[in-house]
Design a protein around this motif. Structure first.
Motif, PDB file in Angstrom:
ATOM      1  N   ARG A  59       0.838  -1.209   0.000  1.00 52.70           N
ATOM      2  CA  ARG A  59       0.000   0.000   0.000  1.00 52.70           C
ATOM      3  C   ARG A  59       0.872   1.258   0.000  1.00 52.70           C
ATOM      4  NH1 ARG A  59      -5.330   0.653   3.737  1.00 52.70           N
ATOM      5  NH2 ARG A  59      -6.140   2.437   2.641  1.00 52.70           N
ATOM      6  N   GLU A  60       1.937   1.225   0.782  1.00 54.54           N
ATOM      7  CA  GLU A  60       2.863   2.356   0.821  1.00 54.54           C
ATOM      8  C   GLU A  60       3.571   2.518  -0.528  1.00 54.54           C
ATOM      9  OE1 GLU A  60       7.101   3.340   2.926  1.00 54.54           O
ATOM     10  OE2 GLU A  60       5.628   2.223   4.104  1.00 54.54           O
ATOM     11  N   ALA A  61       4.038   1.413  -1.104  1.00 50.74           N
ATOM     12  CA  ALA A  61       4.752   1.460  -2.378  1.00 50.74           C
ATOM     13  C   ALA A  61       3.864   1.980  -3.510  1.00 50.74           C
ATOM     14  CB  ALA A  61       5.278   0.066  -2.732  1.00 50.74           C
ATOM     15  N   PHE A  62       2.565   1.727  -3.418  1.00 46.93           N
ATOM     16  CA  PHE A  62       1.625   2.202  -4.427  1.00 46.93           C
ATOM     17  C   PHE A  62       0.894   3.464  -3.976  1.00 46.93           C
ATOM     18  CE2 PHE A  62       2.247  -2.030  -6.199  1.00 46.93           C
ATOM     19  CZ  PHE A  62       2.273  -1.750  -7.548  1.00 46.93           C
ATOM     20  N   HIS A  63       1.542   4.236  -3.130  1.00 45.28           N
ATOM     21  CA  HIS A  63       1.049   5.562  -2.736  1.00 45.28           C
ATOM     22  C   HIS A  63      -0.383   5.517  -2.199  1.00 45.28           C
ATOM     23  CE1 HIS A  63       4.641   6.884  -4.768  1.00 45.28           C
ATOM     24  NE2 HIS A  63       4.233   6.273  -5.856  1.00 45.28           N
ATOM     25  N   ALA A  65      -1.214   5.569 -11.676  1.00 44.18           N
ATOM     26  CA  ALA A  65      -1.334   5.632 -13.136  1.00 44.18           C
ATOM     27  C   ALA A  65      -0.107   6.285 -13.761  1.00 44.18           C
ATOM     28  CB  ALA A  65      -2.592   6.392 -13.533  1.00 44.18           C
ATOM     29  N   SER A  66       0.566   7.130 -13.014  1.00 39.35           N
ATOM     30  CA  SER A  66       1.731   7.829 -13.552  1.00 39.35           C
ATOM     31  C   SER A  66       3.047   7.084 -13.316  1.00 39.35           C
ATOM     32  CB  SER A  66       1.810   9.245 -12.968  1.00 39.35           C
ATOM     33  OG  SER A  66       2.059   9.188 -11.586  1.00 39.35           O
ATOM     34  N   LEU A  67       2.995   5.872 -12.766  1.00 38.38           N
ATOM     35  CA  LEU A  67       4.220   5.101 -12.575  1.00 38.38           C
ATOM     36  C   LEU A  67       4.826   4.749 -13.930  1.00 38.38           C
ATOM     37  CD1 LEU A  67       3.252   2.551  -9.755  1.00 38.38           C
ATOM     38  CD2 LEU A  67       4.622   4.633  -9.529  1.00 38.38           C
ATOM     39  N   GLY A  68       6.115   4.917 -14.037  1.00 35.03           N
ATOM     40  CA  GLY A  68       6.813   4.602 -15.279  1.00 35.03           C
ATOM     41  C   GLY A  68       7.617   3.316 -15.167  1.00 35.03           C
ATOM     42  N   GLU A  69       8.345   3.009 -16.210  1.00 32.34           N
ATOM     43  CA  GLU A  69       9.159   1.790 -16.238  1.00 32.34           C
ATOM     44  C   GLU A  69      10.179   1.762 -15.107  1.00 32.34           C
ATOM     45  OE1 GLU A  69       9.121  -1.111 -18.084  1.00 32.34           O
ATOM     46  OE2 GLU A  69       7.153  -0.322 -18.641  1.00 32.34           O
ATOM     47  N   ARG A  70      10.821   2.890 -14.844  1.00 31.12           N
ATOM     48  CA  ARG A  70      11.802   2.949 -13.747  1.00 31.12           C
ATOM     49  C   ARG A  70      11.155   2.652 -12.402  1.00 31.12           C
ATOM     50  NH1 ARG A  70      15.277   8.294 -14.536  1.00 31.12           N
ATOM     51  NH2 ARG A  70      15.062   8.223 -16.778  1.00 31.12           N
ATOM     52  N   ASP A  71       9.953   3.183 -12.202  1.00 26.64           N
ATOM     53  CA  ASP A  71       9.237   2.928 -10.953  1.00 26.64           C
ATOM     54  C   ASP A  71       8.923   1.446 -10.809  1.00 26.64           C
ATOM     55  OD1 ASP A  71       9.046   5.728 -10.224  1.00 26.64           O
ATOM     56  OD2 ASP A  71       7.516   5.889 -11.787  1.00 26.64           O
ATOM     57  N   LEU A  72       8.463   0.842 -11.889  1.00 26.84           N
ATOM     58  CA  LEU A  72       8.155  -0.591 -11.858  1.00 26.84           C
ATOM     59  C   LEU A  72       9.424  -1.419 -11.667  1.00 26.84           C
ATOM     60  CD1 LEU A  72       5.413  -0.804 -14.621  1.00 26.84           C
ATOM     61  CD2 LEU A  72       5.098  -0.916 -12.140  1.00 26.84           C
ATOM     62  N   SER A  89      -1.486  -0.629 -14.854  1.00 22.70           N
ATOM     63  CA  SER A  89      -2.375  -0.535 -16.016  1.00 22.70           C
ATOM     64  C   SER A  89      -3.822  -0.298 -15.591  1.00 22.70           C
ATOM     65  CB  SER A  89      -2.270  -1.820 -16.840  1.00 22.70           C
ATOM     66  OG  SER A  89      -3.206  -1.822 -17.879  1.00 22.70           O
ATOM     67  N   ASN A  90      -4.263  -0.998 -14.547  1.00 18.77           N
ATOM     68  CA  ASN A  90      -5.628  -0.799 -14.039  1.00 18.77           C
ATOM     69  C   ASN A  90      -5.825   0.633 -13.550  1.00 18.77           C
ATOM     70  OD1 ASN A  90      -6.242  -3.445 -14.604  1.00 18.77           O
ATOM     71  ND2 ASN A  90      -6.047  -4.145 -12.483  1.00 18.77           N
ATOM     72  N   ALA A  91      -4.811   1.179 -12.898  1.00 20.17           N
ATOM     73  CA  ALA A  91      -4.900   2.565 -12.431  1.00 20.17           C
ATOM     74  C   ALA A  91      -5.027   3.515 -13.619  1.00 20.17           C
ATOM     75  CB  ALA A  91      -3.677   2.916 -11.589  1.00 20.17           C
ATOM     76  N   ALA A  92      -4.241   3.284 -14.646  1.00 22.22           N
ATOM     77  CA  ALA A  92      -4.285   4.152 -15.831  1.00 22.22           C
ATOM     78  C   ALA A  92      -5.672   4.093 -16.480  1.00 22.22           C
ATOM     79  CB  ALA A  92      -3.210   3.745 -16.830  1.00 22.22           C
TER      80      ALA A  92
END
Length: 109
Positions: A60-64, A72-79, A100-103
């Motif tokens: 939950r913390e890692a996914f804000h 939704a704004s997480l990029g490749e580096r974040d993943l 992807s679900n967030a986006a």
């Protein structure tokens, strides 16, 4: 309320009473709550719910806090960073599915 109770009873790691569901709903918008529940289902698919439950606070913390816009704004580096983070379930496909679900939810809003 019965709709959300159905999801909670279907996911053992967060089986709550209807009152607890209502208290949990207050801080969330419906889309955020749906994202939270669907994310938990993604992580529990094919993995012991106990493993997911143990890692859930860190996830939950890692996914804000499952903020749809932020995830939704997480990029490749974040993943890439999440795949290396031992506090979360490090399955790349699951992490990508949550982002992807967030986006998709973000674009529906």
């Amino acid at each position: 309320t019965a709709f959300f109770f159905f999801f909670f009873t279907a996911v053992p790691a967060c089986a709550l009473s209807i009152d607890a569901c209502c208290r949990l709903l207050r801080p969330f918008m419906i889309a955020s709550f749906a994202f939270f529940v669907s994310s938990q289902a993604v992580f529990q698919s094919g993995i012991s719910w106990r493993v997911v439950e143990a890692k859930w606070p860190s996830t939950r913390e890692a996914f804000h806090g499952f903020d749809v816009h932020r995830v939704a704004s997480l990029g490749e580096r974040d993943l890439d960073a999440l795949v290396q983070d031992p506090r979360v379930v490090r399955n790349r496909k699951k992490l990508e599915a949550v982002a992807s679900n967030a986006a998709r939810l973000y674009h529906l809003d």
